[in-house]
Design an enzyme around this catalytic site. Structure first.
Site, PDB file in Angstrom:
ATOM      1  N   ASP A   1       0.889  -1.159   0.000  1.00 30.48           N
ATOM      2  CA  ASP A   1       0.000   0.000   0.000  1.00 30.48           C
ATOM      3  C   ASP A   1       0.927   1.208   0.000  1.00 30.48           C
ATOM      4  O   ASP A   1       1.582   1.503   1.010  1.00 30.48           O
ATOM      5  CB  ASP A   1      -0.899  -0.008   1.243  1.00 30.48           C
ATOM      6  CG  ASP A   1      -1.788   1.230   1.292  1.00 30.48           C
ATOM      7  OD1 ASP A   1      -1.565   2.174   0.502  1.00 30.48           O
ATOM      8  OD2 ASP A   1      -2.708   1.257   2.130  1.00 30.48           O
TER       9      ASP A   1
ATOM     10  N   TYR B   1      -8.270  15.548  -7.899  1.00 30.72           N
ATOM     11  CA  TYR B   1      -7.363  14.931  -8.875  1.00 30.72           C
ATOM     12  C   TYR B   1      -6.486  15.999  -9.528  1.00 30.72           C
ATOM     13  O   TYR B   1      -5.254  15.882  -9.569  1.00 30.72           O
ATOM     14  CB  TYR B   1      -8.190  14.199  -9.941  1.00 30.72           C
ATOM     15  CG  TYR B   1      -7.379  13.382 -10.919  1.00 30.72           C
ATOM     16  CD1 TYR B   1      -6.981  12.086 -10.606  1.00 30.72           C
ATOM     17  CD2 TYR B   1      -6.997  13.896 -12.163  1.00 30.72           C
ATOM     18  CE1 TYR B   1      -6.230  11.321 -11.493  1.00 30.72           C
ATOM     19  CE2 TYR B   1      -6.251  13.141 -13.053  1.00 30.72           C
ATOM     20  CZ  TYR B   1      -5.872  11.853 -12.721  1.00 30.72           C
ATOM     21  OH  TYR B   1      -5.130  11.103 -13.601  1.00 30.72           O
TER      22      TYR B   1
ATOM     23  N   LYS C   1      -2.373  16.268  -9.094  1.00 38.10           N
ATOM     24  CA  LYS C   1      -1.492  16.033 -10.244  1.00 38.10           C
ATOM     25  C   LYS C   1      -0.595  17.249 -10.497  1.00 38.10           C
ATOM     26  O   LYS C   1       0.575  17.101 -10.870  1.00 38.10           O
ATOM     27  CB  LYS C   1      -2.317  15.669 -11.485  1.00 38.10           C
ATOM     28  CG  LYS C   1      -3.009  14.302 -11.364  1.00 38.10           C
ATOM     29  CD  LYS C   1      -2.004  13.183 -11.174  1.00 38.10           C
ATOM     30  CE  LYS C   1      -2.633  11.804 -11.181  1.00 38.10           C
ATOM     31  NZ  LYS C   1      -1.656  10.720 -11.028  1.00 38.10           N
TER      32      LYS C   1
ATOM     33  N   SER D   1      -0.451  13.994 -15.003  1.00 36.13           N
ATOM     34  CA  SER D   1      -1.607  13.904 -15.910  1.00 36.13           C
ATOM     35  C   SER D   1      -1.725  15.221 -16.648  1.00 36.13           C
ATOM     36  O   SER D   1      -1.260  16.255 -16.155  1.00 36.13           O
ATOM     37  CB  SER D   1      -2.888  13.675 -15.098  1.00 36.13           C
ATOM     38  OG  SER D   1      -4.031  13.848 -15.913  1.00 36.13           O
TER      39      SER D   1
ATOM     40  N   ASN E   1       3.468   5.462 -10.014  1.00 37.80           N
ATOM     41  CA  ASN E   1       2.390   5.619 -10.975  1.00 37.80           C
ATOM     42  C   ASN E   1       0.995   5.398 -10.397  1.00 37.80           C
ATOM     43  O   ASN E   1       0.013   5.880 -10.961  1.00 37.80           O
ATOM     44  CB  ASN E   1       2.679   4.636 -12.131  1.00 37.80           C
ATOM     45  CG  ASN E   1       1.473   4.320 -12.968  1.00 37.80           C
ATOM     46  OD1 ASN E   1       1.097   5.110 -13.838  1.00 37.80           O
ATOM     47  ND2 ASN E   1       0.831   3.187 -12.710  1.00 37.80           N
TER      48      ASN E   1
HETATM   49  N1  NAD Z   1      -6.252   6.394 -17.498  1.00 36.82           N
HETATM   50  C1  NAD Z   1      -6.118   7.680 -17.797  1.00 36.82           C
HETATM   51  O1  NAD Z   1      -6.824   8.233 -18.636  1.00 36.82           O
HETATM   52  C2  NAD Z   1      -5.049   8.497 -17.094  1.00 36.82           C
HETATM   53  C3  NAD Z   1      -4.746   9.755 -17.621  1.00 36.82           C
HETATM   54  C4  NAD Z   1      -3.752  10.523 -17.014  1.00 36.82           C
HETATM   55  C5  NAD Z   1      -3.101  10.053 -15.897  1.00 36.82           C
HETATM   56  N2  NAD Z   1      -3.438   8.820 -15.390  1.00 36.82           N
HETATM   57  C6  NAD Z   1      -2.709   8.378 -14.206  1.00 36.82           C
HETATM   58  O2  NAD Z   1      -1.991   7.201 -14.524  1.00 36.82           O
HETATM   59  C7  NAD Z   1      -1.861   6.382 -13.363  1.00 36.82           C
HETATM   60  C8  NAD Z   1      -2.364   4.997 -13.667  1.00 36.82           C
HETATM   61  O3  NAD Z   1      -3.712   5.098 -14.105  1.00 36.82           O
HETATM   62  P1  NAD Z   1      -4.514   3.843 -14.663  1.00 36.82           P
HETATM   63  O4  NAD Z   1      -5.524   4.414 -15.600  1.00 36.82           O
HETATM   64  O5  NAD Z   1      -3.597   2.785 -15.121  1.00 36.82           O
HETATM   65  O6  NAD Z   1      -5.267   3.397 -13.310  1.00 36.82           O
HETATM   66  P2  NAD Z   1      -5.926   1.993 -12.896  1.00 36.82           P
HETATM   67  O7  NAD Z   1      -7.035   2.347 -11.964  1.00 36.82           O
HETATM   68  O8  NAD Z   1      -6.238   1.156 -14.091  1.00 36.82           O
HETATM   69  O9  NAD Z   1      -4.742   1.295 -12.072  1.00 36.82           O
HETATM   70  C9  NAD Z   1      -4.300   1.789 -10.839  1.00 36.82           C
HETATM   71  C10 NAD Z   1      -3.485   0.707 -10.135  1.00 36.82           C
HETATM   72  O10 NAD Z   1      -3.045   1.248  -8.879  1.00 36.82           O
HETATM   73  C11 NAD Z   1      -3.247   0.274  -7.867  1.00 36.82           C
HETATM   74  N3  NAD Z   1      -3.395   0.926  -6.564  1.00 36.82           N
HETATM   75  C12 NAD Z   1      -4.453   1.648  -6.116  1.00 36.82           C
HETATM   76  N4  NAD Z   1      -4.257   2.060  -4.855  1.00 36.82           N
HETATM   77  C13 NAD Z   1      -3.031   1.602  -4.494  1.00 36.82           C
HETATM   78  C14 NAD Z   1      -2.251   1.686  -3.293  1.00 36.82           C
HETATM   79  N5  NAD Z   1      -2.707   2.344  -2.210  1.00 36.82           N
HETATM   80  N6  NAD Z   1      -1.038   1.099  -3.259  1.00 36.82           N
HETATM   81  C15 NAD Z   1      -0.570   0.417  -4.341  1.00 36.82           C
HETATM   82  N7  NAD Z   1      -1.260   0.299  -5.503  1.00 36.82           N
HETATM   83  C16 NAD Z   1      -2.480   0.880  -5.574  1.00 36.82           C
HETATM   84  C17 NAD Z   1      -4.511  -0.458  -8.290  1.00 36.82           C
HETATM   85  O11 NAD Z   1      -4.637  -1.733  -7.640  1.00 36.82           O
HETATM   86  C18 NAD Z   1      -4.311  -0.553  -9.798  1.00 36.82           C
HETATM   87  O12 NAD Z   1      -3.584  -1.716 -10.151  1.00 36.82           O
HETATM   88  C19 NAD Z   1      -2.619   7.116 -12.252  1.00 36.82           C
HETATM   89  O13 NAD Z   1      -1.723   7.903 -11.501  1.00 36.82           O
HETATM   90  C20 NAD Z   1      -3.565   8.010 -13.026  1.00 36.82           C
HETATM   91  O14 NAD Z   1      -3.972   9.125 -12.294  1.00 36.82           O
HETATM   92  C21 NAD Z   1      -4.376   8.034 -15.973  1.00 36.82           C
END
Ligand code: NAD
Length: 258
Positions: free
Chosen positions: A69, A163, A167, A148, A96
């Site tokens: 975590d 959010y 970011k 982001s 990430n």
């Molecule tokens: N998907 C998008 O459009 C997008 C756009 C810009 C930025 N982001 C950023 O990219 C990153 C990844 O996004 P994603 O879309 O792959 O998200 P996702 O929700 O698909 O995956 C997030 C992962 O983080 C893990 N996680 C959550 N809480 C946790 C904790 N306390 N400790 C350890 N692991 C934990 C989850 O189990 C999951 O595997 C994030 O920081 C998100 O803000 C995503």
């Protein structure tokens, strides 16, 4: 040696938080395809183990899963120690893991606000500094934090003030660390994706109905694919990015350009 050879990550050791799925999984896969051994760090250990198995089978690299975590300081320090012990070092740290809550500001509870700040900003501080302490002693390392495009613009129509604020904080935190550590061999950058097709967007009941609207506004007319971040991840982990620190790299299909 040609540029593609210089971009290879043979012998390098990396971890990716939130690496079990989505963007983190794509980045970890790209790093392993380029020759790195990787640790998939995630709170969801079953999924992290599955991802590590898939990456090891597909690439032949060492890939391990570490249940963490990332909002817990003790677990974060244990994670760094485990990466160093199991992989034999740490050269690239991808912080990430992140989340989004779409709640109007005036209705948001303090607990909801804190949950997002804890994962998106506090955990990035914990992981960056824990990885940084190891890398500073080593005299080298690359830290890449996922920010982001929401650090640069306010998304619409969905409300997501926590959010967007966290970011933006990730970028300024990363730049600050980059400056503090610039002469000590440790580089810190951020990657800022636009809307990408992952669980966070495709399977969120709040966000899924908005995808058509976002695509109508997007210059490329579509979401990004997670694998479209792999080249940037490999570049930032490799020594070819030795002059890149304190920078934010937007990979958003020009969403924020107009
Ligand atoms: N998907 C998008 O459009 C997008 C756009 C810009 C930025 N982001 C950023 O990219 C990153 C990844 O996004 P994603 O879309 O792959 O998200 P996702 O929700 O698909 O995956 C997030 C992962 O983080 C893990 N996680 C959550 N809480 C946790 C904790 N306390 N400790 C350890 N692991 C934990 C989850 O189990 C999951 O595997 C994030 O920081 C998100 O803000 C995503």
């Amino acid at each position: 040696m040609g540029i593609l050879d210089k971009m290879r990550l043979d012998g390098k050791k990396a971890y990716v938080t939130g690496g079990a799925q989505g963007l983190g999984k794509a980045m970890a896969t790209g790093l392993a395809e380029a020759g790195a051994d990787v640790a998939i760090v995630d709170i969801n250990i079953a999924k992290a183990q599955q991802t590590a198995r898939e990456i090891a089978e597909a690439t032949g690299q060492k890939a391990i899963a570490i249940k963490t975590d990332v909002t817990d300081p003790e677990q974060v320090q244990n994670m760094i120690d485990t990466v160093v012990k199991e992989l034999g070092g740490l050269d690239a740290a991808f912080n990430n893991a992140g989340m989004c809550l779409n709640v109007p500001a005036e209705e948001m509870t303090f607990e909801q606000w804190q949950k997002v700040v804890n994962l998106n900003l506090n955990a990035v501080f914990l992981c960056s500094t824990a990885a940084g302490r190891y890398m500073l002693k080593q005299g080298s390392g690359s830290i890449v934090n996922t920010a982001s495009m929401s650090a640069h613009i306010v998304n619409r129509p969905q409300p997501q003030c926590s959010y967007n604020a966290t970011k933006a904080g990730v970028i300024q935190l990363s730049k600050s660390l980059a400056i503090e550590w610039a002469k000590k061999g440790v580089r810190v950058n951020t990657m800022s994706p636009g809307y990408m097709g992952t669980d966070l967007t495709l399977n969120s009941p709040d966000l899924k109905p908005l995808i058509k609207t976002w695509n109508d506004w997007a210059p490329l007319g579509r979401l990004g694919k997670p694998e479209e971040l792999q080249g940037m991840a490999v570049y930032l982990a490799s020594d070819t990015s030795s002059f890149s620190t304190g920078s934010d790299y937007l990979v958003d299909g020009a969403f924020t350009a107009w």
